[in-house]
Design a protein around this motif. Structure first.
Motif, PDB file in Angstrom:
ATOM      1  N   LYS A  69       0.827  -1.202   0.000  1.00  0.00           N
ATOM      2  CA  LYS A  69       0.000   0.000   0.000  1.00  0.00           C
ATOM      3  C   LYS A  69       0.864   1.254   0.000  1.00  0.00           C
ATOM      4  O   LYS A  69       0.557   2.235  -0.691  1.00  0.00           O
ATOM      5  N   GLU A 109      -8.775  -1.430   1.697  1.00  0.00           N
ATOM      6  CA  GLU A 109      -7.829  -0.323   1.600  1.00  0.00           C
ATOM      7  C   GLU A 109      -6.744  -0.614   0.561  1.00  0.00           C
ATOM      8  O   GLU A 109      -6.350   0.263  -0.215  1.00  0.00           O
ATOM      9  N   LEU A 110      -6.280  -1.862   0.522  1.00  0.00           N
ATOM     10  CA  LEU A 110      -5.286  -2.257  -0.485  1.00  0.00           C
ATOM     11  C   LEU A 110      -5.890  -2.197  -1.884  1.00  0.00           C
ATOM     12  O   LEU A 110      -5.257  -1.719  -2.821  1.00  0.00           O
ATOM     13  N   ALA A 166      -6.107   1.392  -2.983  1.00  0.00           N
ATOM     14  CA  ALA A 166      -4.765   1.880  -3.363  1.00  0.00           C
ATOM     15  C   ALA A 166      -4.325   1.267  -4.690  1.00  0.00           C
ATOM     16  O   ALA A 166      -3.722   1.948  -5.528  1.00  0.00           O
TER      17      ALA A 166
END
Length: 340
Positions: free
Chosen positions: A165, A207-208, A211
């Motif tokens: 990330k 979240e990854l 990103a």
């Protein structure tokens, strides 16, 4: 408290000495050459001629008073700089040397790592500002290593995800640095496509994924900008197949077909099959039809097994049904019950 004991060589004492006090007058005997060269480099912004470095008063004093030897010749300095390449870059043609930047040293350090655990720890410990100025090759290597299979421990996996990330979040800065700084090397289109394809395969927590999607979009904007005015690009058919499979690139399929056509005559059956499958997966029918037509025409002297693979791929793409039907007797012995 501090306890002072007298130390006599050969006394046979079994006490352990943690450190020894030394007369300050002898301190200079332990100065490293790098500690002398660094201040001497302060008078230049980048490259320093070796003659100018040798003329520095402190450098001359170091060789005469500390080492007690004549000033090194060019070969001696070249050997020293080569042995400390992570700190110094020496150009024999210019007879000049420069001190590497912090980002360069970080890049060299990352480029020497080959395990996801090592790489993740170093990336996570690095400042974002330093990562944003990494040479693109170091960033590419770092992501390649982070994508390898490593420890299955939960802590190790989470550390690797955090590092991915962090790298994804600075890709924009890395590209900007490569494109704007005079002494930076701009990544070729093949490198941008390869990195985008690699990043796109990353999976993990939301979240990854967010990103990842942002990083891929940024990389593809850079790729599309290069495609726009190019007469030729440094991609082979495998690279075009990877590019075509990325989000939204089917909209560029007409332009991609124009650029890739010169590669068809020198491509293998397997290169063509890979492109056909990639194009079919995103319904880029112009590329599918052109590739299938070229592939079918190239089957005349191909081994029967390759003909079988090609016919199977073309049938799956849903085109050239009549030609495929006519070729079936030639490849039937090599087909399995699961083939269409």
């Amino acid at each position: 408290g501090l306890r002072m004991v007298q130390h006599v060589e050969g006394s046979g004492s079994n006490c352990i000495v943690d450190f020894a006090l030394l007369d300050f007058a002898h301190m200079f005997k332990f100065v490293e050459l790098e500690e002398v060269l660094r201040p001497a480099m302060a008078v230049v912004q980048n490259w320093m001629p070796l003659d100018l470095l040798k003329q520095d008063a402190n450098v001359q004093a170091y060789f005469s008073n500390i080492l007690g030897v004549p000033m090194w010749d060019d070969d001696d300095f070249a050997t020293y700089f080569s042995g400390h390449f992570d700190v110094w870059e020496y150009c024999a043609e210019l007879r000049s040397v420069r001190l590497r930047t912090h980002e360069e040293r970080l890049g060299l350090e990352l480029s020497s790592m080959n395990t996801p655990e090592q790489m993740a720890q170093r990336v996570n410990n690095a400042a974002p500002e330093a990562l944003m100025r990494l040479p693109w090759r170091a960033a590419q290597h770092a992501f390649d290593v982070l994508s390898r299979k490593g420890s299955s421990g939960v802590s190790s996996l989470l550390t690797t995800i955090d590092a991915k990330k962090k790298l994804m979040s600075v890709l924009g800065g890395i590209l900007a640095t490569a494109q704007t700084e005079a002494d930076s090397v701009t990544p070729p289109l093949a490198a941008i496509v390869g990195l985008a394809h690699q990043v796109h395969r990353s999976t993990g927590d939301p979240e990854l994924v967010r990103a990842r999607d942002e990083a891929v979009e940024l990389l593809l904007r850079s790729a599309i900008a290069e495609l726009a005015g190019a007469q030729d690009v440094d991609l082979d058919l495998a690279g075009f197949a990877d590019l075509l499979s990325l989000p939204g690139m089917v909209k560029q399929s007409e332009r991609l077909l124009q650029l890739m056509q010169r590669h068809f005559p020198n491509s293998t059956i397997h290169d063509l099959l890979r492109l056909l499958e990639s194009a079919a997966s995103v319904s880029a029918m112009g590329i599918v039809e052109f590739t299938a037509g070229f592939l079918f025409a190239a089957l005349g002297h191909a081994p029967a097994a390759d003909v079988c693979l090609a016919i199977t791929a073309i049938v799956k793409a849903g085109i050239l049904d009549a030609q495929c039907a006519a070729a079936l007797p030639h490849c039937a012995p090599h087909m399995t019950i699961n083939d269409p």
